[in-house]
Design a protein around this motif. Structure first.
Motif, PDB file in Angstrom:
ATOM      1  N   ASP A 264       0.831  -1.197   0.000  1.00 10.18           N
ATOM      2  CA  ASP A 264       0.000   0.000   0.000  1.00 10.18           C
ATOM      3  C   ASP A 264       0.870   1.253   0.000  1.00 10.18           C
ATOM      4  O   ASP A 264       2.104   1.172  -0.081  1.00 10.18           O
ATOM      5  CB  ASP A 264      -0.999  -0.018   1.153  1.00 10.18           C
ATOM      6  N   VAL A 265       0.245   2.385   0.137  1.00  9.72           N
ATOM      7  CA  VAL A 265       0.921   3.676   0.093  1.00  9.72           C
ATOM      8  C   VAL A 265       1.938   3.816   1.233  1.00  9.72           C
ATOM      9  O   VAL A 265       2.908   4.552   1.120  1.00  9.72           O
ATOM     10  CB  VAL A 265      -0.120   4.822   0.095  1.00  9.72           C
ATOM     11  N   ARG A 266       1.740   3.069   2.327  1.00 10.41           N
ATOM     12  CA  ARG A 266       2.655   3.124   3.479  1.00 10.41           C
ATOM     13  C   ARG A 266       3.651   1.964   3.482  1.00 10.41           C
ATOM     14  O   ARG A 266       4.325   1.741   4.465  1.00 10.41           O
ATOM     15  CB  ARG A 266       1.850   3.107   4.771  1.00 10.41           C
ATOM     16  N   GLU A 267       3.680   1.206   2.383  1.00 13.08           N
ATOM     17  CA  GLU A 267       4.526   0.035   2.211  1.00 13.08           C
ATOM     18  C   GLU A 267       4.108  -1.142   3.084  1.00 13.08           C
ATOM     19  O   GLU A 267       4.914  -2.031   3.364  1.00 13.08           O
ATOM     20  CB  GLU A 267       6.006   0.378   2.402  1.00 13.08           C
ATOM     21  N   HIS A 268       2.860  -1.169   3.518  1.00  9.84           N
ATOM     22  CA  HIS A 268       2.314  -2.337   4.208  1.00  9.84           C
ATOM     23  C   HIS A 268       1.890  -3.354   3.171  1.00  9.84           C
ATOM     24  O   HIS A 268       1.356  -2.997   2.115  1.00  9.84           O
ATOM     25  CB  HIS A 268       1.099  -1.970   5.063  1.00  9.84           C
TER      26      HIS A 268
ATOM     27  N   ARG B 104       2.739  -1.317  -6.220  1.00 13.04           N
ATOM     28  CA  ARG B 104       2.502  -0.305  -5.189  1.00 13.04           C
ATOM     29  C   ARG B 104       1.194   0.398  -5.490  1.00 13.04           C
ATOM     30  O   ARG B 104       0.963   0.834  -6.619  1.00 13.04           O
ATOM     31  CB  ARG B 104       3.643   0.703  -5.181  1.00 13.04           C
TER      32      ARG B 104
ATOM     33  N   GLU C 292      -1.857   3.411  -4.515  1.00 13.97           N
ATOM     34  CA  GLU C 292      -2.051   4.772  -4.003  1.00 13.97           C
ATOM     35  C   GLU C 292      -2.990   4.792  -2.802  1.00 13.97           C
ATOM     36  O   GLU C 292      -3.282   5.859  -2.277  1.00 13.97           O
ATOM     37  CB  GLU C 292      -2.642   5.670  -5.099  1.00 13.97           C
TER      38      GLU C 292
ATOM     39  N   SER D 235      -4.482   2.754   1.019  1.00 16.49           N
ATOM     40  CA  SER D 235      -4.012   1.983   2.169  1.00 16.49           C
ATOM     41  C   SER D 235      -4.545   0.554   2.120  1.00 16.49           C
ATOM     42  O   SER D 235      -5.535   0.262   1.439  1.00 16.49           O
ATOM     43  CB  SER D 235      -4.463   2.640   3.472  1.00 16.49           C
ATOM     44  N   ASP D 236      -3.902  -0.305   2.882  1.00 19.70           N
ATOM     45  CA  ASP D 236      -4.360  -1.680   2.995  1.00 19.70           C
ATOM     46  C   ASP D 236      -5.769  -1.737   3.579  1.00 19.70           C
ATOM     47  O   ASP D 236      -6.581  -2.567   3.190  1.00 19.70           O
ATOM     48  CB  ASP D 236      -3.387  -2.530   3.817  1.00 19.70           C
TER      49      ASP D 236
END
Length: 136
Positions: free
Chosen positions: A31-35, A85, A87, A89-90
């Motif tokens: 996700d956008v936060r690298e989760h 990736r 844009e 969130s998970d």
């Protein structure tokens, strides 16, 4: 306006992708936060342009039991390298629309695009670059 389209899974023998490099099945989705969101299990392809339109992202479960499959428009892809990736969130993906391959077609995918905040590819004004252009 309700638009119903029959998007075909890439695994279906009746379809193919215009560009082979668009096949991101098996890639990890962040996700956008690298989760970690999950993994691209399938790609839904439009039969006219042979473009990937929706990703089926699988997450959770063990050996397919308890697994969730969510639809994500390719417009939500910010880039593709060793992973996909997004844009969003998970949590946004997890609260989205389930993918059920057993639903009889055609299916209205408009709400999926609306939920993610994108204009569907079949509507006037669609200008989002195709996710192939985000490979770098």
């Amino acid at each position: 306006m309700t638009t119903t389209l029959e998007l075909l899974p890439l695994a279906d023998d009746r379809t193919s992708l215009a560009e082979e490099q668009d096949d991101v099945r098996g890639m990890t989705v962040l996700d956008v936060r690298e989760h970690r969101v999950g993994e691209v299990e399938e790609i839904l392809v439009d039969s006219v342009d042979h473009r990937a339109r929706l990703l089926v992202v699988a997450s959770g479960g063990i050996l397919g039991i308890g697994e969730h499959k969510r639809l994500v428009p390719v417009d939500a892809v910010s880039r593709v390298r060793a992973h996909v990736r997004l844009e969003r969130s998970d949590l946004h993906v997890a609260s989205g629309f389930d993918y059920d391959p057993e639903l009889p077609g055609p299916v209205d995918y408009g709400p999926v695009y609306s939920y993610f905040g994108y204009t569907p590819f079949w509507e006037d004004g669609y200008q989002s670059p195709y996710f192939l252009d985000r490979r770098w």
